[in-house]
Design an enzyme around this catalytic site. Structure first.
Site, mmCIF file in Angstrom:
data_model
loop_
_atom_site.group_PDB
_atom_site.id
_atom_site.type_symbol
_atom_site.label_atom_id
_atom_site.label_comp_id
_atom_site.label_asym_id
_atom_site.label_seq_id
_atom_site.Cartn_x
_atom_site.Cartn_y
_atom_site.Cartn_z
ATOM 1 N N ASN A 48 2.714 3.566 12.482
ATOM 2 C CA ASN A 48 3.005 4.953 12.854
ATOM 3 C C ASN A 48 2.767 5.247 14.335
ATOM 4 O OD1 ASN A 48 0.230 4.671 12.413
ATOM 5 N ND2 ASN A 48 -0.016 6.796 11.762
ATOM 6 N N GLY A 60 -5.485 1.576 8.844
ATOM 7 C CA GLY A 60 -4.595 1.498 7.693
ATOM 8 C C GLY A 60 -5.195 2.215 6.492
ATOM 9 N N SER A 61 -4.823 1.781 5.315
ATOM 10 C CA SER A 61 -5.226 2.476 4.093
ATOM 11 C C SER A 61 -6.663 2.146 3.711
ATOM 12 C CB SER A 61 -4.297 2.093 2.940
ATOM 13 O OG SER A 61 -4.535 0.751 2.537
ATOM 14 N N THR A 62 -7.268 3.038 2.937
ATOM 15 C CA THR A 62 -8.625 2.820 2.446
ATOM 16 C C THR A 62 -8.685 1.600 1.543
ATOM 17 O OG1 THR A 62 -9.172 5.173 2.587
ATOM 18 C CG2 THR A 62 -10.498 3.834 1.096
ATOM 19 N N VAL A 89 -6.880 -1.168 1.566
ATOM 20 C CA VAL A 89 -6.858 -2.403 2.345
ATOM 21 C C VAL A 89 -8.154 -2.554 3.129
ATOM 22 C CG1 VAL A 89 -5.696 -3.647 4.200
ATOM 23 C CG2 VAL A 89 -4.352 -2.468 2.462
ATOM 24 N N GLY A 90 -8.693 -1.457 3.643
ATOM 25 C CA GLY A 90 -9.958 -1.515 4.364
ATOM 26 C C GLY A 90 -11.079 -2.055 3.503
ATOM 27 N N GLU A 136 -10.413 2.611 10.683
ATOM 28 C CA GLU A 136 -9.869 3.960 10.605
ATOM 29 C C GLU A 136 -8.917 3.964 9.426
ATOM 30 O OE1 GLU A 136 -6.557 6.608 11.387
ATOM 31 O OE2 GLU A 136 -6.771 5.472 13.254
ATOM 32 N N CYS A 159 -2.151 9.913 11.138
ATOM 33 C CA CYS A 159 -3.425 9.815 10.415
ATOM 34 C C CYS A 159 -4.179 11.131 10.395
ATOM 35 C CB CYS A 159 -4.306 8.737 11.050
ATOM 36 S SG CYS A 159 -3.542 7.115 11.165
ATOM 37 N N GLU A 217 -13.228 4.997 18.207
ATOM 38 C CA GLU A 217 -12.316 4.466 19.221
ATOM 39 C C GLU A 217 -12.124 5.504 20.309
ATOM 40 O OE1 GLU A 217 -9.704 1.441 16.421
ATOM 41 O OE2 GLU A 217 -8.810 3.359 17.023
#
Length: 528
Positions: free
Chosen positions: A194, A272-274, A276-277, A294, A328, A503
């Site tokens: 994105n 990315g997504s929760t 995958v995190g 994030e 996001c 960040e």
């Protein structure tokens, strides 16, 4: 593939650079008729790279994957579909480069970042064109992202020499202690589609400023911005091996596992997504590397009854519909006080009616496509679910097949309730669901009813309420009387299932450094 089974092939053998026929620029016969020439719109055609970058090598492969323009579905190019062995070689290259790069002066690293920043701004038109082709956002918005991206290079150029340590008094007479901040080592960076430019510079500029080396794995939907930025970094003087870009699609899971488990990689940064995190965190447990994530969001946007409604609507439009709702930090739940609810919805609908949806290269277009079919399906589901639970579509609410396959009309749903999916799931699309509330406590309860906590917003002219609500919101970031909160000088990050680490800002470089303590004994007593 288990890490123990990965063969440490040399770089030349792993990627077969310059010894196999390049597939750059070639498309499958199936899509030849719909391919477009991206370079036709570029002043500097060499910025459009269809090869990965490892050290000084432009890496090709016999196996490639196609990248398409989400606005037209046309193929814009191919990039190598690298396997684990090639990525393993990239990590080796970054590991070797770290030996010398860690010892460079922070002032030299600052000068390199300054040159990189200048080159980005000099090439803003070409970078924005590449971004619009692969992401779909309107060209003007893409240029805004490039400026935002470059700002991190400028910011961390200033921060590089400021990694200050301390001199500490100890409890032992005759001892002194020093703290030294040093680069953590090789960093793996996994970025989303994105913000394909900004997510690179926000992470990489901090890492380079700290003295780290980097292996970037951009999203398969948007690899070209990363490759163009890497080319400009090379021209700016970033040494070979400090910044490497690997592209992969079919071996994504295996590459992710390698980056997490490999002990040469000392830090992993992921946006990315929760879900995958959580997976990446579990896979990183054995190597005990530093992590910053994030992850998902579900941002509340609270509008109280003491505001100028026109200003509140303008703030929401900037927040909610930027990137066609695919950011996001965009508002996902719009909570409006009942006294101004009807006026707010009416004026929001009027503002949305002025949008122009279409190809990002067309004049006057304000909003582009969604990135892929999964995103389109999610927005469609959330709108249908809202209607099924009593929501009223005030504008939009449907796909736009006449515009293109991945376009959805910017949508406002009134009479939203907590029973709807949009109340508990991040839409990531152009849907503004507007909820009512009557009291401050009710608004806070609705806002905090989420297992994620990235961004949140409050619109009020009461200073005491603004501070009170900001402190009560369980989110990493709060925008007060603004819909735009992202800036190179402010820390970006969330709490709860939105991840951890920050960040940007003065805190951003800390994520890429470790603190070493040096204790000095035998110090002489003070002179009499």
């Amino acid at each position: 593939m288990p890490i123990t089974e990965i063969k440490r092939a040399g770089l030349a053998a792993a990627v077969k650079v310059a010894r196999q026929r390049s597939t750059a620029g070639r498309f499958s016969q199936r899509n030849m008729a719909t391919a477009v020439d991206v370079t036709a719109k570029l002043t500097d055609k060499s910025l459009f790279k269809q090869t990965a970058l490892v050290g000084a090598q432009q890496v090709t492969s016999s196996k490639v994957f196609e990248v398409t323009d989400p606005a037209t579905q046309a193929v814009i190019g191919t990039v190598p579909d690298l396997d684990v062995a090639a990525v393993d070689a990239a990590i080796d290259t970054a590991h070797d480069a770290f030996v010398s790069f860690r010892g460079t002066s922070p002032f030299e690293r600052a000068r390199v970042l300054q040159r990189w920043n200048a080159l980005m701004l000099e090439n803003i038109d070409d970078l924005a064109t590449i971004l619009t082709y692969e992401n779909g956002k309107p060209l003007a918005e893409a240029k805004g992202e490039i400026r935002y991206s470059a700002s991190f290079l400028e910011w961390f150029a200033g921060e590089a020499p400021r990694a200050y340590g301390d001199v500490l008094n100890t409890s032992v007479s005759g001892h002194r202690a020093l703290t030294i901040k040093q680069p953590v080592g090789v960093v793996s960076v996994l970025t989303p589609w994105n913000f394909p430019a900004a997510m690179i510079t926000r992470k990489v500029s901090a890492a380079v400023a700290a003295g780290c080396t980097v292996v970037i794995k951009p999203d398969a939907e948007t690899p070209y911005s990363a490759l163009a930025l890497a080319e400009l970094a090379r021209r700016a003087g970033v040494p070979d091996g400090v910044l490497n870009v690997v592209t992969t699609k079919t071996a994504l899971a295996e590459v992710g596992q390698l980056m997490c488990a490999d002990e040469r990689v000392k830090k992993l940064s992921f946006t990315g997504s929760t879900a995958v995190g959580k997976l990446l965190m579990a896979q990183s447990s054995a190597s005990l590397k530093k992590l910053s994530f994030e992850l998902g969001g579900n941002a509340p946007f609270i509008v109280f009854d003491d505001v100028d409604v026109d200003e509140a609507v303008a703030a929401l439009v900037a927040c909610k519909f930027r990137g066609s709702g695919q950011t996001c930090v965009c508002a996902n739940r719009v909570l409006v006080h009942t006294r101004v609810y009807d006026e707010f919805v009416e004026k929001l609908v009027r503002a949305v009616s002025g949008f122009t949806v279409g190809n990002g290269f067309a004049d006057g277009v304000t909003h582009g496509p969604l990135i892929h079919a999964r995103a389109l399906d999610k927005v469609t589901h959330h709108v249908a679910d809202a209607v099924a639970h009593g929501g009223e579509i005030r504008i939009g609410g449907s796909k736009l097949p006449g515009v293109g396959k991945l376009f959805f009309a910017p949508t406002v749903v009134a009479n939203a309730t907590p029973a709807m999916a949009v109340a508990h799931e991040e839409t990531f699309g152009p849907l503004a669901a507007v909820f009512r509330f009557e009291t401050e406590n009710e608004a806070l309860a609705l806002a905090n009813d989420a297992d994620v906590g990235l961004a949140s917003y409050v619109i009020t002219n009461d200073v005491r309420r603004a501070l009170r609500v900001a402190e009560s919101l369980q989110f990493g970031m709060v925008g007060v009387n603004t819909g735009i909160i992202s800036d190179c000088a402010t820390p970006f990050g969330g709490v709860k299932f939105s991840g951890f680490g920050r960040e940007g800002s003065k805190y951003g470089m800390e994520e890429y450094m470790v603190v070493k303590t040096v204790t000095l004994g035998g110090m002489p007593p003070y002179a009499s």
